[in-house]
Design an enzyme around this catalytic site. Structure first.
Site, mmCIF file in Angstrom:
data_model
loop_
_atom_site.group_PDB
_atom_site.id
_atom_site.type_symbol
_atom_site.label_atom_id
_atom_site.label_comp_id
_atom_site.label_asym_id
_atom_site.label_seq_id
_atom_site.Cartn_x
_atom_site.Cartn_y
_atom_site.Cartn_z
ATOM 1 C CB CYS A 131 -0.944 0.082 1.058
ATOM 2 S SG CYS A 131 -1.835 -1.485 1.277
ATOM 3 C CG HIS A 174 -1.750 4.564 5.342
ATOM 4 N ND1 HIS A 174 -1.698 4.389 3.994
ATOM 5 C CD2 HIS A 174 -1.735 3.387 5.664
ATOM 6 C CE1 HIS A 174 -1.609 2.947 3.434
ATOM 7 N NE2 HIS A 174 -1.872 2.395 4.705
ATOM 8 C CD GLU A 213 -0.945 8.243 9.114
ATOM 9 O OE1 GLU A 213 -0.724 9.029 8.291
ATOM 10 O OE2 GLU A 213 -1.900 7.440 9.166
ATOM 11 C CE LYS A 245 -5.420 4.509 2.296
ATOM 12 N NZ LYS A 245 -4.337 5.914 2.565
ATOM 13 C CG HIS A 285 -6.365 0.867 1.868
ATOM 14 N ND1 HIS A 285 -5.493 1.658 0.880
ATOM 15 C CD2 HIS A 285 -5.759 0.147 2.519
ATOM 16 C CE1 HIS A 285 -4.330 1.256 1.208
ATOM 17 N NE2 HIS A 285 -4.514 0.479 1.983
ATOM 18 C CG PHE A 342 0.051 -5.920 4.279
ATOM 19 C CD1 PHE A 342 -0.525 -4.992 5.323
ATOM 20 C CD2 PHE A 342 -0.908 -6.968 3.755
ATOM 21 C CE1 PHE A 342 -1.709 -5.487 5.557
ATOM 22 C CE2 PHE A 342 -2.114 -7.055 4.004
ATOM 23 C CZ PHE A 342 -2.624 -6.198 5.117
#
Length: 423
Positions: free
Chosen positions: A170, A310, A321, A342, A347, A411
């Site tokens: 991502c 994010h 974050e 998002k 996403h 990931f």
């Protein structure tokens, strides 16, 4: 200024997303707080635990001629649409060489995808099983390659300085833009078309993500399912689409009288070295990426007034974050308006960094931060660490130069932070 430290600017933007078929309609949807999440209507969705997603608002076959579309994976279709819009928006009339203002040997393309041509791969495997070897498309391999979107964009614009495809889950789209900035800074290219794309709304990825417990199962309330920072958040919603920017050296842009949206200040990159899926809970890797951004670039924390986070709507990732932002910026974090777009687009995986870069650049250009929707009950940890823009868009300072960040994490522990500044 030496050719190894050139100023980079954004001169073109393009997108196709769950909110609109171009950058303008996407931005309009973001500012209005519109959700692109819908119930999945395909027959295969009925047996899925997750039956919602955020498909593109405009099907690519409405933009690309069908004969051409049949030779492109859906991810490449999105990338081509967004890139062509960005290219035209930057003021170019044709591909490099045909447009004499662009030297093809000084033009690059960096388009990322986290998963690549997964729909082509799985669909053609179904053809093989159900109809036999001779019915498999001869275009399958060029379509399923992860570099297919970048290669097709490179062909479309005539890029010969280098065509690249970062793959870092991502964080891929943001890493592509960071790589493109470095291509220009170090003198490899004068112009780079860069961004990210993804097309993974398919039964296998949805089943896999669902079984990981990574996705929201709020099927009864699709538009309220993606809810970063809300105490009841239960996972991300899968989206699709692409976002692309045209990056250019400031000197080259000035020579041709190009409109400049923003300066691309630079990137900060790190890795968690923690887990293949779970984020490091205290945000240490994110903190390192933020610190690397500050250490390697001419950026004053006091300039930063906006963060496109994010924030995928997962319980652990959203807070890690914000802890990192607080750790690195301290009291300066208090004046950073944090938006989680998002909540509206879902996403987009490898496409997220591209689309969110477009949103970040437009936030600076128009001096307004998009809202985070669906935050009915703000997580106390989020409230303690950040100023989350909720409900309605918020005006940013109208005087002086301001900067904004776009955060992307993936990931495997990939962390990428991009910084942009008004001009």
């Amino acid at each position: 200024m030496s050719p190894t430290n050139r100023t980079v600017v954004v001169t073109g933007i393009g997108a196709t997303t769950p909110l609109g078929g171009d950058a303008a309609s996407t931005w309009e949807g973001l500012i209005a707080g519109k959700s692109g999440v819908k119930p999945l209507e395909q027959e295969w969705a009925a047996e899925q635990a997750v039956r919602i997603a955020a498909p593109v608002a405009v099907e690519p076959t409405e933009v690309i001629p069908r004969p051409q579309a049949r030779r492109l994976d859906r991810s490449a279709q999105f990338a081509l649409i967004a890139a062509q819009e960005a290219w035209k928006d930057a003021g170019f009339e044709a591909k490099a060489g045909e447009d004499t203002s662009v030297d093809p040997d000084r033009l690059g393309a960096v388009i990322a995808s986290g998963i690549g041509g997964v729909t082509t791969l799985l669909d053609q495997y179904d053809v093989l099983k159900e109809k036999g070897v001779r019915r498999v498309s001869p275009h399958t391999v060029p379509m399923l390659m992860p570099n297919s979107p970048s290669a097709n964009v490179g062909l479309a614009v005539g890029a010969r300085a280098g065509v690249h495809t970062p793959v870092s889950a991502c964080a891929s789209g943001a890493e592509a833009i960071g790589y493109a900035i470095e291509m220009i800074r170090t003198g490899r290219a004068d112009i780079v078309v860069a961004g990210g794309t993804e097309a993974a709304i398919h039964p296998l990825p949805i089943a896999a993500f669902g079984n990981m417990m990574a996705m929201s199962k709020n099927n009864e309330n699709p538009q309220g399912a993606s809810r970063p920072y809300d105490v009841a958040r239960d996972g991300f919603v899968l989206g699709e689409g692409a976002g692309v920017v045209v990056l250019e050296s400031a000197e080259h842009a000035a020579r041709r009288g190009a409109r400049v949206y923003a300066e691309a200040v630079g990137q900060g990159i790190s890795a968690d070295a923690h887990d293949i899926v779970q984020p490091e809970p205290e945000g240490r890797g994110i903190s390192q990426a933020l610190q690397n951004l500050l250490d390697r670039n001419d950026l004053d924390p006091a300039e930063i007034v906006h963060v496109n986070a994010h924030a995928t709507s997962t319980p652990a990732g959203d807070i890690a974050e914000l802890k990192a932002l607080r750790k690195v910026f301290g009291d300066d974090a208090d004046h950073m308006a944090v938006s989680a777009t998002k909540s509206m687009t879902g996403h987009l995986l490898g496409g997220a960094g591209g689309v969110e870069t477009v949103a970040t650049v437009l936030a600076l250009y128009h001096r307004v931060a998009p809202p985070t929707i669906n935050v009915e009950n703000l997580d106390p940890e989020a409230e303690a660490n950040a100023d989350v823009v909720r409900g309605e868009a918020r005006k940013l300072p109208v005087e002086g130069r301001i900067a904004a960040l776009n955060d992307s994490f993936g990931f495997g522990g990939h962390n990428v932070v991009l910084a942009f500044r008004s001009v």
